[in-house]
Structure formats: structure tokens, C-alpha cells
Design a protein around this motif. Sequence first.
Motif, PDB file in Angstrom:
ATOM      1  N   MET A   1       0.820  -1.197  -0.090  1.00  0.00           N
ATOM      2  CA  MET A   1      -0.165  -0.067   0.180  1.00  0.00           C
ATOM      3  C   MET A   1       0.918   1.118  -0.012  1.00  0.00           C
ATOM      4  SD  MET A   1      -2.757   1.135   2.665  1.00  0.00           S
ATOM      5  CE  MET A   1      -4.240   0.069   1.838  1.00  0.00           C
ATOM      6  N   LYS A   2       0.281   2.198  -0.711  1.00  0.00           N
ATOM      7  CA  LYS A   2       1.240   3.260  -0.751  1.00  0.00           C
ATOM      8  C   LYS A   2       0.231   4.815  -0.033  1.00  0.00           C
ATOM      9  CE  LYS A   2       3.684   2.224  -4.884  1.00  0.00           C
ATOM     10  NZ  LYS A   2       4.176   2.709  -6.278  1.00  0.00           N
ATOM     11  N   ALA A   3       0.846   5.531   0.460  1.00  0.00           N
ATOM     12  CA  ALA A   3       0.384   6.814   0.947  1.00  0.00           C
ATOM     13  C   ALA A   3       0.215   7.873   0.134  1.00  0.00           C
ATOM     14  CB  ALA A   3       0.857   7.236   2.128  1.00  0.00           C
ATOM     15  N   VAL A   4      -0.854   8.528  -0.173  1.00  0.00           N
ATOM     16  CA  VAL A   4      -0.972   9.545  -1.350  1.00  0.00           C
ATOM     17  C   VAL A   4      -1.295  10.893  -0.422  1.00  0.00           C
ATOM     18  CG1 VAL A   4      -1.895  10.565  -3.459  1.00  0.00           C
ATOM     19  CG2 VAL A   4      -1.367   7.880  -3.112  1.00  0.00           C
ATOM     20  N   ILE A   5      -0.460  12.098  -0.321  1.00  0.00           N
ATOM     21  CA  ILE A   5      -0.633  13.180   0.252  1.00  0.00           C
ATOM     22  C   ILE A   5      -0.625  14.464  -0.800  1.00  0.00           C
ATOM     23  CG2 ILE A   5       0.130  14.457   2.273  1.00  0.00           C
ATOM     24  CD1 ILE A   5       1.487  12.057   3.352  1.00  0.00           C
ATOM     25  N   PRO A   6      -1.888  14.852  -0.852  1.00  0.00           N
ATOM     26  CA  PRO A   6      -1.859  16.163  -1.789  1.00  0.00           C
ATOM     27  C   PRO A   6      -1.321  17.206  -0.911  1.00  0.00           C
ATOM     28  CG  PRO A   6      -4.274  15.502  -0.924  1.00  0.00           C
ATOM     29  CD  PRO A   6      -3.177  14.393  -0.432  1.00  0.00           C
ATOM     30  N   LEU A   7      -0.364  17.952  -1.430  1.00  0.00           N
ATOM     31  CA  LEU A   7       0.483  19.116  -0.949  1.00  0.00           C
ATOM     32  C   LEU A   7       0.506  20.373  -1.602  1.00  0.00           C
ATOM     33  CD1 LEU A   7       2.842  16.911   0.578  1.00  0.00           C
ATOM     34  CD2 LEU A   7       1.194  17.859   1.897  1.00  0.00           C
ATOM     35  N   ALA A   8      -0.494  20.305  -2.887  1.00  0.00           N
ATOM     36  CA  ALA A   8      -0.109  21.575  -3.718  1.00  0.00           C
ATOM     37  C   ALA A   8      -1.081  22.887  -3.426  1.00  0.00           C
ATOM     38  CB  ALA A   8      -0.230  21.119  -5.282  1.00  0.00           C
ATOM     39  N   GLY A   9      -1.968  22.567  -2.595  1.00  0.00           N
ATOM     40  CA  GLY A   9      -2.811  23.838  -2.360  1.00  0.00           C
ATOM     41  C   GLY A   9      -2.062  25.093  -1.854  1.00  0.00           C
ATOM     42  N   ARG A  10      -2.723  26.315  -1.971  1.00  0.00           N
ATOM     43  CA  ARG A  10      -1.993  27.499  -1.781  1.00  0.00           C
ATOM     44  C   ARG A  10      -1.886  27.961  -0.319  1.00  0.00           C
ATOM     45  NH1 ARG A  10      -4.803  28.367  -6.859  1.00  0.00           N
ATOM     46  NH2 ARG A  10      -3.645  28.631  -8.179  1.00  0.00           N
ATOM     47  N   GLY A  11      -3.008  27.391   0.592  1.00  0.00           N
ATOM     48  CA  GLY A  11      -2.855  27.834   1.816  1.00  0.00           C
ATOM     49  C   GLY A  11      -3.303  28.920   2.188  1.00  0.00           C
ATOM     50  N   THR A  12      -4.333  29.344   1.316  1.00  0.00           N
ATOM     51  CA  THR A  12      -4.723  30.939   1.614  1.00  0.00           C
ATOM     52  C   THR A  12      -5.461  31.256   3.070  1.00  0.00           C
ATOM     53  OG1 THR A  12      -6.831  30.503   0.526  1.00  0.00           O
ATOM     54  CG2 THR A  12      -5.073  31.289  -0.997  1.00  0.00           C
ATOM     55  N   ARG A  13      -6.019  30.148   3.327  1.00  0.00           N
ATOM     56  CA  ARG A  13      -6.661  30.374   4.866  1.00  0.00           C
ATOM     57  C   ARG A  13      -5.759  30.439   5.857  1.00  0.00           C
ATOM     58  NH1 ARG A  13     -10.392  25.306   5.852  1.00  0.00           N
ATOM     59  NH2 ARG A  13      -8.380  24.482   5.022  1.00  0.00           N
ATOM     60  N   LEU A  14      -4.433  30.106   5.840  1.00  0.00           N
ATOM     61  CA  LEU A  14      -3.404  30.471   6.643  1.00  0.00           C
ATOM     62  C   LEU A  14      -2.489  31.671   6.468  1.00  0.00           C
ATOM     63  CD1 LEU A  14      -1.729  27.097   7.850  1.00  0.00           C
ATOM     64  CD2 LEU A  14      -2.797  28.863   9.192  1.00  0.00           C
ATOM     65  N   TYR A  15      -2.790  32.569   5.407  1.00  0.00           N
ATOM     66  CA  TYR A  15      -2.146  33.801   5.326  1.00  0.00           C
ATOM     67  C   TYR A  15      -2.129  34.582   6.732  1.00  0.00           C
ATOM     68  CZ  TYR A  15      -2.160  33.238   0.137  1.00  0.00           C
ATOM     69  OH  TYR A  15      -1.791  33.045  -1.386  1.00  0.00           O
ATOM     70  N   PRO A  16      -0.950  35.056   6.971  1.00  0.00           N
ATOM     71  CA  PRO A  16       0.220  35.306   6.161  1.00  0.00           C
ATOM     72  C   PRO A  16       1.280  34.119   6.359  1.00  0.00           C
ATOM     73  CG  PRO A  16       0.256  36.476   8.231  1.00  0.00           C
ATOM     74  CD  PRO A  16      -0.827  35.920   8.310  1.00  0.00           C
ATOM     75  N   GLN A  17       1.072  33.349   7.116  1.00  0.00           N
ATOM     76  CA  GLN A  17       2.092  32.330   7.329  1.00  0.00           C
ATOM     77  C   GLN A  17       2.538  31.424   6.016  1.00  0.00           C
ATOM     78  OE1 GLN A  17       3.199  32.267  10.510  1.00  0.00           O
ATOM     79  NE2 GLN A  17       1.720  33.698  11.021  1.00  0.00           N
ATOM     80  N   THR A  18       1.650  31.291   5.140  1.00  0.00           N
ATOM     81  CA  THR A  18       1.855  30.719   4.085  1.00  0.00           C
ATOM     82  C   THR A  18       2.367  31.459   2.873  1.00  0.00           C
ATOM     83  OG1 THR A  18      -0.437  30.392   3.736  1.00  0.00           O
ATOM     84  CG2 THR A  18       0.479  28.670   4.442  1.00  0.00           C
ATOM     85  N   HIS A  19       2.486  32.738   3.103  1.00  0.00           N
ATOM     86  CA  HIS A  19       3.126  33.644   2.042  1.00  0.00           C
ATOM     87  C   HIS A  19       4.458  32.998   1.680  1.00  0.00           C
ATOM     88  CE1 HIS A  19       0.046  36.714   1.350  1.00  0.00           C
ATOM     89  NE2 HIS A  19      -0.001  37.105   2.514  1.00  0.00           N
ATOM     90  N   THR A  20       5.056  32.542   2.776  1.00  0.00           N
ATOM     91  CA  THR A  20       6.735  32.259   2.593  1.00  0.00           C
ATOM     92  C   THR A  20       6.898  30.505   2.528  1.00  0.00           C
ATOM     93  OG1 THR A  20       6.925  32.669   4.699  1.00  0.00           O
ATOM     94  CG2 THR A  20       7.579  34.439   3.175  1.00  0.00           C
ATOM     95  N   LYS A  21       5.807  29.712   3.112  1.00  0.00           N
ATOM     96  CA  LYS A  21       6.051  28.403   3.050  1.00  0.00           C
ATOM     97  C   LYS A  21       4.689  27.665   2.460  1.00  0.00           C
ATOM     98  CE  LYS A  21       7.142  28.406   7.624  1.00  0.00           C
ATOM     99  NZ  LYS A  21       6.654  29.849   8.158  1.00  0.00           N
ATOM    100  N   PRO A  22       4.841  26.364   2.204  1.00  0.00           N
ATOM    101  CA  PRO A  22       3.585  25.755   2.041  1.00  0.00           C
ATOM    102  C   PRO A  22       2.939  25.370   3.300  1.00  0.00           C
ATOM    103  CG  PRO A  22       5.484  24.782   0.985  1.00  0.00           C
ATOM    104  CD  PRO A  22       5.836  25.800   1.684  1.00  0.00           C
ATOM    105  N   LYS A  23       1.577  25.259   3.366  1.00  0.00           N
ATOM    106  CA  LYS A  23       0.985  25.175   4.551  1.00  0.00           C
ATOM    107  C   LYS A  23       1.474  23.924   5.307  1.00  0.00           C
ATOM    108  CE  LYS A  23      -3.461  23.322   2.343  1.00  0.00           C
ATOM    109  NZ  LYS A  23      -4.633  23.493   2.204  1.00  0.00           N
ATOM    110  N   ALA A  24       1.966  22.728   4.571  1.00  0.00           N
ATOM    111  CA  ALA A  24       2.391  21.593   5.049  1.00  0.00           C
ATOM    112  C   ALA A  24       3.592  21.759   6.022  1.00  0.00           C
ATOM    113  CB  ALA A  24       2.493  20.541   4.236  1.00  0.00           C
ATOM    114  N   MET A  25       4.222  22.887   5.778  1.00  0.00           N
ATOM    115  CA  MET A  25       5.564  22.860   6.305  1.00  0.00           C
ATOM    116  C   MET A  25       5.466  24.098   7.532  1.00  0.00           C
ATOM    117  SD  MET A  25       7.913  21.215   4.972  1.00  0.00           S
ATOM    118  CE  MET A  25       9.235  22.016   5.821  1.00  0.00           C
ATOM    119  N   VAL A  26       4.265  24.685   7.764  1.00  0.00           N
ATOM    120  CA  VAL A  26       4.124  25.312   9.010  1.00  0.00           C
ATOM    121  C   VAL A  26       4.393  24.389  10.305  1.00  0.00           C
ATOM    122  CG1 VAL A  26       2.264  26.470  10.513  1.00  0.00           C
ATOM    123  CG2 VAL A  26       2.215  26.970   7.965  1.00  0.00           C
ATOM    124  N   ARG A  27       5.219  24.780  11.188  1.00  0.00           N
ATOM    125  CA  ARG A  27       5.569  24.036  12.202  1.00  0.00           C
ATOM    126  C   ARG A  27       4.703  24.098  13.431  1.00  0.00           C
ATOM    127  NH1 ARG A  27      11.522  22.907  15.032  1.00  0.00           N
ATOM    128  NH2 ARG A  27      11.100  22.812  17.212  1.00  0.00           N
TER     129      ARG A  27
END
Length: 336
Positions: free
Chosen positions: A1-27
Motif C-alpha cells: 500500500m502507498k500513502a498519497v498526500i496532496p500538498l499543492a494547495g496554496r494555503g490561503t486560509r493560513l495567510y500570512p504564514q503561507t506567504h513564504t512556506k507551504p501550509k504543510a511546512m508550518v511547524r
Amino acid sequence: MKAVIPLAGRGTRLYPQTHTKPKAMVRIAGKPILGHILSSVASAGIDEAVLVVGGPMQAQIREYATDAFGDEFDLSFPEQEDPQGLGHAIHQAEPAVDGEPMLITLGDMLFENGYRTFLDAHETLGAADASVGVKRVDEPSHYGVVDVDDDGSVRELVEKPSEPPSDKAISGVYVVEDSDALFDALGHLIDNDLRGAGDEFQLTDALQRMVDTGSTVRTFEVDDWYDCGRPETLLEANRVLLESMETNGAGRLENAVVVPPVDIGADVTVDRSVVGPYVSLDDGAEISDSIVRDAIVGKDAVLSGVNLDHSIVGDAASISGEPQSLNVGDNSDLSL
């Protein structure tokens, strides 16, 4: 089995945090959201992960996943060049999945139960081509919704309906045994430009086509989940994850009061301050003459003379003064 994780979204609901990083990279709680997801996937016994990436900041995801999890996973990174919905994102993974069963989980969702729990629940359903994690909610019109026959099989899936057929909301985790059937359904939608809610290609609609063409889709129950694509629930997820951890790094702080649970990164300075409870401090953060509670503080952020509660501070932001609640993006400089 493989895990499929979509990560291409712009993350607009998390602005301004996602102006400079993908939302999946918010720590949060010691590592990026993606790190928590991949750790849970690895614990489920899956060792192949397909990360669907896109946009100008995708290199951050590729580099982090490879550096932090390259020894645990066989990784692939199909690209979604033009984001057109979740269904469109999953469709990009077809060559990498190559007909194998797959676990699909969203790149901004964290679950109290691990993925092993979901896989076990799927296995108890008997013969099913796919299964969908669901939870009863008070306002199902805000979610994808499923309606189930008496025998437990799904008869209808609909995205954000104005008149929901049930109160069972789709929670963002799916187990697909017959991946070819799902990719055939997604291909049908895209080839015929059959867009759904939000004028996008919806995974919900592809699952409905599977049902319509004879596939058996069932459901399993999901306890609480956390949509990390919004500030409120990002902070909630940080609190929940910190509860399960021991306070990290407090011994390095000499002139500070640490109220657990707190996660403290490398090279963090806290002077004449109180931090915690529920605070995540990324590497290089500097805090002086401050009180910080229920907060996520980014890498190399500087806080001086502030009283912060229920706040998110981005990387390299500098804040001084007496604010009470903030959502401050990377490289900001505030004096209040």
C-alpha cells in the motif's frame, strides 16, 4: 500500500504564514505538519509515500521529506502544475501509485487516531473497493457528506450540499483497494470537464462515480481531527500534540519560567520571561521580558516586552510592545 498526500494547495486560509512556506511546512509541536503526518504513516507500516506537490515553494517539501524521512520511505513527488481541486491532485499520482492500494490523507489534516487505526477499521469492513473516514457533525453542509444504505455501503457522496442527505461528514482520510477504479473515475471527470463544488474536480465526485459503476464503498468512524489549514484549529492541533509530548529543552533556559507542555527548538533564547503552557518555539527564537501562552513562534522570531496569548508568529518576525493576540507572518516587524 502507498500513502498519497496532496500538498499543492496554496494555503490561503493560513495567510500570512503561507506567504513564504507551504501550509504543510508550518511547524507545530516540534516539526512541520507534514512531519507529523509522515510519522503517523510510517507507524502504520507504510513505507512508500507519494507527495503531490506544486507551486513555487514545492522545493521546501521535497527537501524536508527527503532529509527527514528519506530513510523511512520510498518517496515520489508528482507535480500538480495547475491546482484544480483535490480530485485533480490525486489524479496526478496515478503513475506513481501504479495500480497498488493506497491510503489518501490530506496534507493539512491531523488525526487523534493514527493511520494504523484507520487501516484496521477498513479491514473489518469486509469486501470493499474503497472506504471513507466519516464523523457525525452538527453542520454537514460545510463538508463532503456520505449517505449509507442499511448494509453499510455508501449510496451517495456529495460535496458541501445545501441539503445534506446525512450528518456524516467526510473527514479527509480514504483507503482505496481498487485504485484503478478510482483513477478511471477521476479520468472520466477530467476528460469530460465535469467539475463539482468550487468549479473544481472533486474526489467526492469520483468516489460517487465508483459507486454508480458498481464499486463497493464503505465508511469507518473517525474521532476528532484537526484542520491545520486554519489558524484556530492549527493552534488547537498544537495544544493536542504538545499534550502527548514531554516538555523539550527547558533545561537549557536559565532565566525563564517554563510551564509545560512546551516544545523548544535548538538555539532558543528565553530571558526574564514565562513561556507556556502550549507553546511551540522554533529554532533560533529569542524571547525577552515577555509572557507567551498558547502560541506558535517561528524560526528566528524575536519577541520583546510582549504578552502573547493564542497567537501565531512567523519566521524571523520581530515584535515588541504589548499585543494580546496576533497572527503575524514571516519577516514582519511590529512595534505596539
